[in-house]
Scaffold this motif. Structure first.
Motif, PDB file in Angstrom:
ATOM      1  N   VAL A  74       0.869  -1.175   0.000  1.00 30.82           N
ATOM      2  CA  VAL A  74       0.000   0.000   0.000  1.00 30.82           C
ATOM      3  C   VAL A  74       0.903   1.221   0.000  1.00 30.82           C
ATOM      4  N   VAL A  80      -2.972   0.415  -4.089  1.00 34.31           N
ATOM      5  CA  VAL A  80      -2.692  -0.973  -3.713  1.00 34.31           C
ATOM      6  C   VAL A  80      -2.084  -1.712  -4.899  1.00 34.31           C
ATOM      7  N   ARG A 174      -7.414  -2.475   6.000  1.00 32.34           N
ATOM      8  CA  ARG A 174      -6.638  -1.374   6.597  1.00 32.34           C
ATOM      9  C   ARG A 174      -6.011  -1.817   7.912  1.00 32.34           C
TER      10      ARG A 174
END
Ligand code: CUA
Length: 188
Positions: A74, A80, A174
């Motif tokens: 990331v 990504v 995340r």
């Protein structure tokens, strides 16, 4: 000497047969064009659009495809990128992690034979050719584990060559990506 009589009935039969064939061939052409349009628009088919080469002799030693750089990255701006390498008969990493509903860019190559992969029922689908980098960007909408088999015959171990792709919700992804440089779901 008898001239061959002009047979109007036979001519009509031949013309009828030719017309039927022309209609059948025309219908097949229309069907093929319709298939191209449907797969292109509905499945968002991604034809190869560019050429990028990589030196397979130094692939494992230096550059983008060294082992420590494989997996999901990331970037600082949130982009990504998944990097992987195919070899007879496995993918590295064997389990990829991606976020759902987010554009994910794949960058992959092969070290030996021609391989390829498709991910579940998505449009993530590419060939992997030694010396070339295959890349495409797609999004996954269905969280869960998907199968990623090799779909180019690459030798005797071809049918046992696959990886898994774990699609996580954006929040789960995340949380998992926090503080990790390269993400994968390979058990450690
Ligand atoms: Cu690798 Cu088939």
């Amino acid at each position: 000497m008898n001239a061959v009589p002009h047979d109007h009935a036979a001519e009509a039969v031949a013309e009828g047969a030719e017309r039927r064939w022309a209609i059948v061939v025309g219908a097949i052409l229309l069907l093929l064009v319709a298939m191209m349009v449907v797969t292109g628009v509905h499945w968002a088919a991604m034809p190869p659009s560019r050429v990028e080469t990589v030196d397979i002799k130094t692939l494992h030693i230096a550059g983008e495809f060294v082992e420590s750089n494989l997996g999901t990255a990331v970037d600082a701006d949130g982009k990504v990128t998944v990097r992987l390498v195919a070899q007879q008969y496995s993918f590295q990493p064997q389990c990829l992690v991606v976020p759902a509903d987010t554009p994910v860019t794949f960058r992959a190559t092969s070290t030996d034979a021609i391989h390829g992969f498709v991910i579940g029922t998505t449009n993530a689908n590419t060939m992997l050719v030694p010396g070339f980098v295959s890349t495409f960007t797609t999004s996954f909408h269905q969280p869960g584990m998907a199968l990623m088999p090799c779909h180019e015959y690459c030798g005797t171990g071809h049918e046992a060559m696959w990886a898994h792709v774990l699609v996580l919700s954006q929040d789960d992804f995340r949380a998992r990506a926090r503080g990790v440089e390269r993400l994968s779901c390979v058990p450690r």
